[in-house]
Design a protein around this motif. Sequence first.
Motif, PDB file in Angstrom:
ATOM      1  N   TYR A  94     -14.877  -9.492  -5.611  1.00 13.17           N
ATOM      2  CA  TYR A  94     -14.124  -7.596  -5.304  1.00 13.17           C
ATOM      3  C   TYR A  94     -12.979  -7.185  -5.516  1.00 13.17           C
ATOM      4  CZ  TYR A  94     -19.317  -7.820  -3.119  1.00 13.17           C
ATOM      5  OH  TYR A  94     -21.189  -7.733  -3.041  1.00 13.17           O
ATOM      6  N   VAL A  95     -12.376  -8.326  -5.569  1.00 12.58           N
ATOM      7  CA  VAL A  95     -10.788  -7.498  -5.629  1.00 12.58           C
ATOM      8  C   VAL A  95     -10.243  -7.969  -7.321  1.00 12.58           C
ATOM      9  CG1 VAL A  95      -8.951  -7.858  -4.768  1.00 12.58           C
ATOM     10  CG2 VAL A  95     -11.219  -8.089  -3.447  1.00 12.58           C
ATOM     11  N   SER A  96     -10.009  -7.039  -8.188  1.00 11.56           N
ATOM     12  CA  SER A  96      -9.716  -6.515  -8.848  1.00 11.56           C
ATOM     13  C   SER A  96      -7.542  -7.099  -9.181  1.00 11.56           C
ATOM     14  CB  SER A  96      -9.519  -5.603 -10.053  1.00 11.56           C
ATOM     15  OG  SER A  96     -10.979  -5.500  -9.954  1.00 11.56           O
ATOM     16  N   GLY A  97      -7.139  -7.371  -9.258  1.00  9.98           N
ATOM     17  CA  GLY A  97      -5.284  -7.460  -9.258  1.00  9.98           C
ATOM     18  C   GLY A  97      -5.460  -9.002  -7.856  1.00  9.98           C
ATOM     19  N   ASP A  98      -4.572  -8.437  -7.245  1.00 12.87           N
ATOM     20  CA  ASP A  98      -4.198  -9.302  -6.517  1.00 12.87           C
ATOM     21  C   ASP A  98      -3.843  -8.021  -5.377  1.00 12.87           C
ATOM     22  OD1 ASP A  98      -1.936  -7.989  -5.153  1.00 12.87           O
ATOM     23  OD2 ASP A  98      -0.826  -7.522  -7.484  1.00 12.87           O
ATOM     24  N   ARG A  99      -4.452  -9.298  -4.322  1.00 13.68           N
ATOM     25  CA  ARG A  99      -4.543  -8.298  -3.218  1.00 13.68           C
ATOM     26  C   ARG A  99      -3.387  -7.689  -2.603  1.00 13.68           C
ATOM     27  NH1 ARG A  99      -9.104 -10.431  -0.273  1.00 13.68           N
ATOM     28  NH2 ARG A  99     -10.175 -11.579  -0.945  1.00 13.68           N
ATOM     29  N   LYS A 100      -2.447  -8.053  -2.152  1.00 12.04           N
ATOM     30  CA  LYS A 100      -1.276  -6.526  -2.335  1.00 12.04           C
ATOM     31  C   LYS A 100      -1.449  -4.981  -3.388  1.00 12.04           C
ATOM     32  CE  LYS A 100       3.261  -5.555  -1.687  1.00 12.04           C
ATOM     33  NZ  LYS A 100       4.561  -5.746  -1.348  1.00 12.04           N
ATOM     34  N   THR A 101      -2.498  -4.973  -4.507  1.00  9.66           N
ATOM     35  CA  THR A 101      -2.255  -4.097  -4.979  1.00  9.66           C
ATOM     36  C   THR A 101      -3.829  -3.558  -4.588  1.00  9.66           C
ATOM     37  OG1 THR A 101      -0.672  -5.392  -6.734  1.00  9.66           O
ATOM     38  CG2 THR A 101      -1.910  -4.056  -8.017  1.00  9.66           C
ATOM     39  N   TYR A 102      -4.344  -4.273  -4.922  1.00  8.04           N
ATOM     40  CA  TYR A 102      -6.002  -3.988  -4.334  1.00  8.04           C
ATOM     41  C   TYR A 102      -5.484  -2.647  -3.106  1.00  8.04           C
ATOM     42  CZ  TYR A 102     -10.871  -3.587  -4.208  1.00  8.04           C
ATOM     43  OH  TYR A 102     -12.401  -3.206  -4.479  1.00  8.04           O
ATOM     44  N   ALA A 103      -5.080  -3.888  -2.166  1.00  9.35           N
ATOM     45  CA  ALA A 103      -4.857  -3.001  -0.751  1.00  9.35           C
ATOM     46  C   ALA A 103      -4.833  -1.498  -0.763  1.00  9.35           C
ATOM     47  CB  ALA A 103      -3.883  -2.975   0.143  1.00  9.35           C
ATOM     48  N   HIS A 104      -3.031  -1.528  -2.263  1.00 11.11           N
ATOM     49  CA  HIS A 104      -2.650   0.310  -2.337  1.00 11.11           C
ATOM     50  C   HIS A 104      -3.511   0.591  -3.163  1.00 11.11           C
ATOM     51  CE1 HIS A 104       1.743  -1.582  -2.986  1.00 11.11           C
ATOM     52  NE2 HIS A 104       1.135  -1.829  -1.627  1.00 11.11           N
ATOM     53  N   ALA A 105      -4.462   0.128  -4.318  1.00  6.65           N
ATOM     54  CA  ALA A 105      -5.819   1.367  -4.350  1.00  6.65           C
ATOM     55  C   ALA A 105      -6.481   1.986  -3.283  1.00  6.65           C
ATOM     56  CB  ALA A 105      -6.261   0.067  -5.157  1.00  6.65           C
ATOM     57  N   VAL A 106      -6.841   0.681  -2.591  1.00  4.21           N
ATOM     58  CA  VAL A 106      -7.713   1.465  -0.892  1.00  4.21           C
ATOM     59  C   VAL A 106      -7.645   2.240  -0.387  1.00  4.21           C
ATOM     60  CG1 VAL A 106      -9.094   0.434   1.060  1.00  4.21           C
ATOM     61  CG2 VAL A 106      -8.808  -0.831  -0.976  1.00  4.21           C
ATOM     62  N   GLU A 107      -5.716   2.657  -0.231  1.00  7.84           N
ATOM     63  CA  GLU A 107      -5.407   3.503   0.459  1.00  7.84           C
ATOM     64  C   GLU A 107      -4.912   4.454  -0.642  1.00  7.84           C
ATOM     65  OE1 GLU A 107      -4.445   4.891   4.104  1.00  7.84           O
ATOM     66  OE2 GLU A 107      -4.152   2.987   3.646  1.00  7.84           O
ATOM     67  N   ASN A 108      -5.210   4.551  -1.756  1.00  9.75           N
ATOM     68  CA  ASN A 108      -4.809   5.641  -2.460  1.00  9.75           C
ATOM     69  C   ASN A 108      -7.095   6.740  -2.731  1.00  9.75           C
ATOM     70  OD1 ASN A 108      -2.327   5.847  -3.277  1.00  9.75           O
ATOM     71  ND2 ASN A 108      -2.634   4.308  -4.946  1.00  9.75           N
ATOM     72  N   ALA A 109      -7.214   5.706  -2.273  1.00  7.94           N
ATOM     73  CA  ALA A 109      -8.637   5.943  -2.740  1.00  7.94           C
ATOM     74  C   ALA A 109      -9.463   6.440  -1.282  1.00  7.94           C
ATOM     75  CB  ALA A 109      -9.623   5.185  -3.492  1.00  7.94           C
ATOM     76  N   ARG A 110      -8.584   6.416   0.157  1.00  7.71           N
ATOM     77  CA  ARG A 110      -9.160   6.496   1.034  1.00  7.71           C
ATOM     78  C   ARG A 110     -10.023   7.769   1.678  1.00  7.71           C
ATOM     79  NH1 ARG A 110      -8.631   3.797   6.518  1.00  7.71           N
ATOM     80  NH2 ARG A 110      -6.797   2.561   5.272  1.00  7.71           N
ATOM     81  N   ALA A 111      -9.712   8.351   0.324  1.00  5.23           N
ATOM     82  CA  ALA A 111      -9.717  10.359   1.055  1.00  5.23           C
ATOM     83  C   ALA A 111     -10.378  10.460   0.046  1.00  5.23           C
ATOM     84  CB  ALA A 111      -8.743  11.191   0.743  1.00  5.23           C
ATOM     85  N   ILE A 112     -11.129   9.332  -0.545  1.00  2.00           N
ATOM     86  CA  ILE A 112     -12.905  10.308  -1.398  1.00  2.00           C
ATOM     87  C   ILE A 112     -14.177   9.600  -0.285  1.00  2.00           C
ATOM     88  CG2 ILE A 112     -11.552   9.891  -3.330  1.00  2.00           C
ATOM     89  CD1 ILE A 112     -13.545   7.257  -3.884  1.00  2.00           C
ATOM     90  N   PHE A 113     -13.987   9.297   0.929  1.00  2.00           N
ATOM     91  CA  PHE A 113     -15.172   8.441   1.210  1.00  2.00           C
ATOM     92  C   PHE A 113     -15.677   9.207   2.361  1.00  2.00           C
ATOM     93  CE2 PHE A 113     -12.541   4.302   0.267  1.00  2.00           C
ATOM     94  CZ  PHE A 113     -13.350   3.981  -0.684  1.00  2.00           C
ATOM     95  N   THR A 114     -16.978   9.235   2.472  1.00  2.00           N
ATOM     96  CA  THR A 114     -17.612  10.475   3.793  1.00  2.00           C
ATOM     97  C   THR A 114     -16.597   9.437   5.248  1.00  2.00           C
ATOM     98  OG1 THR A 114     -19.579   9.091   3.670  1.00  2.00           O
ATOM     99  CG2 THR A 114     -19.346  11.076   2.491  1.00  2.00           C
ATOM    100  N   THR A 115     -17.383  10.209   6.070  1.00  2.00           N
ATOM    101  CA  THR A 115     -17.556   9.619   7.297  1.00  2.00           C
ATOM    102  C   THR A 115     -18.895   9.264   7.948  1.00  2.00           C
ATOM    103  OG1 THR A 115     -18.570  11.245   8.458  1.00  2.00           O
ATOM    104  CG2 THR A 115     -15.354  11.364   8.456  1.00  2.00           C
ATOM    105  N   ASP A 116     -19.464   9.212   7.277  1.00  2.00           N
ATOM    106  CA  ASP A 116     -20.846   9.026   7.874  1.00  2.00           C
ATOM    107  C   ASP A 116     -22.467   9.552   6.927  1.00  2.00           C
ATOM    108  OD1 ASP A 116     -22.041  11.501   7.578  1.00  2.00           O
ATOM    109  OD2 ASP A 116     -21.799  12.197   9.857  1.00  2.00           O
ATOM    110  N   GLY A 117     -22.211   9.298   5.613  1.00  2.00           N
ATOM    111  CA  GLY A 117     -23.025   9.699   5.063  1.00  2.00           C
ATOM    112  C   GLY A 117     -24.193  10.409   3.817  1.00  2.00           C
ATOM    113  N   HIS A 118     -23.519  11.173   5.214  1.00  2.00           N
ATOM    114  CA  HIS A 118     -24.066  12.828   4.882  1.00  2.00           C
ATOM    115  C   HIS A 118     -23.914  13.351   3.382  1.00  2.00           C
ATOM    116  CE1 HIS A 118     -25.294  12.577   9.467  1.00  2.00           C
ATOM    117  NE2 HIS A 118     -26.496  13.541   9.008  1.00  2.00           N
ATOM    118  N   PHE A 119     -24.622  13.748   3.006  1.00  2.00           N
ATOM    119  CA  PHE A 119     -24.495  15.360   1.862  1.00  2.00           C
ATOM    120  C   PHE A 119     -24.292  16.478   2.114  1.00  2.00           C
ATOM    121  CE2 PHE A 119     -27.454  11.813   0.356  1.00  2.00           C
ATOM    122  CZ  PHE A 119     -26.857  11.600  -0.930  1.00  2.00           C
TER     123      PHE A 119
END
Length: 349
Positions: A277-302
């Motif tokens: 599931y991880v593209s590139g090294d895990r450190k870079t992937y962690a940066h990507a996760v942090e950059n993308a964090r704001a896009i996720f919902t909290t509970d799945g509601h539309f």
Amino acid sequence: MYKQIFKTALVAATLALAACGKGGAEGASAADNEPVRISVGSYNLNNLPFFIADANGYFDQVGLKVQTENFAQGGSKVLQALVANSTDVAVGFYDHTIQMQAKRKDVVGFVLLSRNSGLVLAGREDGTFDPAKPETIKGQKVGITAPGSSSDFFVRHFLAQHDIPVDSIALIGVGSGAAAVAALEQGKIDLLVNYDPAATLITERKVGRIIIDARSDEGARQVYGGLYPTSVMYANRSFLEKRPEAAEKIARAQQMALRFIADNSAEDIVAVLPDAYVSGDRKTYAHAVENARAIFTTDGHFTPADLETPLKVLREFNKDVANTDIDLSRTFTNTFVERASAASTPAQP
């Protein structure tokens, strides 16, 4: 208007669930013991909640057997599999449910994983495209995850906004993640429309630069005029009516994953993921996760009001959608996430 859409959706879903319940609880219970086939189109980070649910064993914890498959070829391939009934549930993008309604296919999103686009448009440092001069995109080779994907729609939306013919560029499917970044680095494409982790890999590896960024709410409003919900769990309505308990269990597992993402550091999130599931090294992937964090919902509601944005975008270039009276209330339901939320909330004394 939005309240009416929401109300209509809940009524429709409630009636559907009531109808399937009349068929006999024994049949539904027997069906619920069967594994659910779940397919995902790519390893982009919009789909991270599904990867977390799978990696942390949340489907097992809620008592659901699943068989997963990753096409790694974009969401359009997963959509084809769902319509052909070769999979039960897809991890794909919400806008596909709108497309399918225009084709008289009843495909319904029942868990919203990503509330916003997460897309970027990137180019090499020596590139000639300047968004302030839209015509400079003409003649460019533009990489997308796959034809018919939301990255494809992103490009077509930009072209439609500036009255630029689609045939003035070359759209090339390059997948996602490291493979997509390699296509840009090797000069196979001039521009790349993709998600994290590709977006972060481009900047961290100094492959190119981000030219248009729709990961933030502000960026999405600049690109689309509003938030653009993306990754969802969706299924044919017939599946939701036949196996409502399985749909609720999927919603519960995904809510567990969304809470895990909200409550843990990017490093801890990446630590639970298998290498696949991880593209590139895990450190870079962690940066990507942090950059993308704001896009996720909290509970799945539309949020019904946000669903107007992809409908508006699709109508710009999709003739089927433009010529169809789309009923957004039939493209989603919050029934299963609400039932999952209620089941996980302790009873009050």
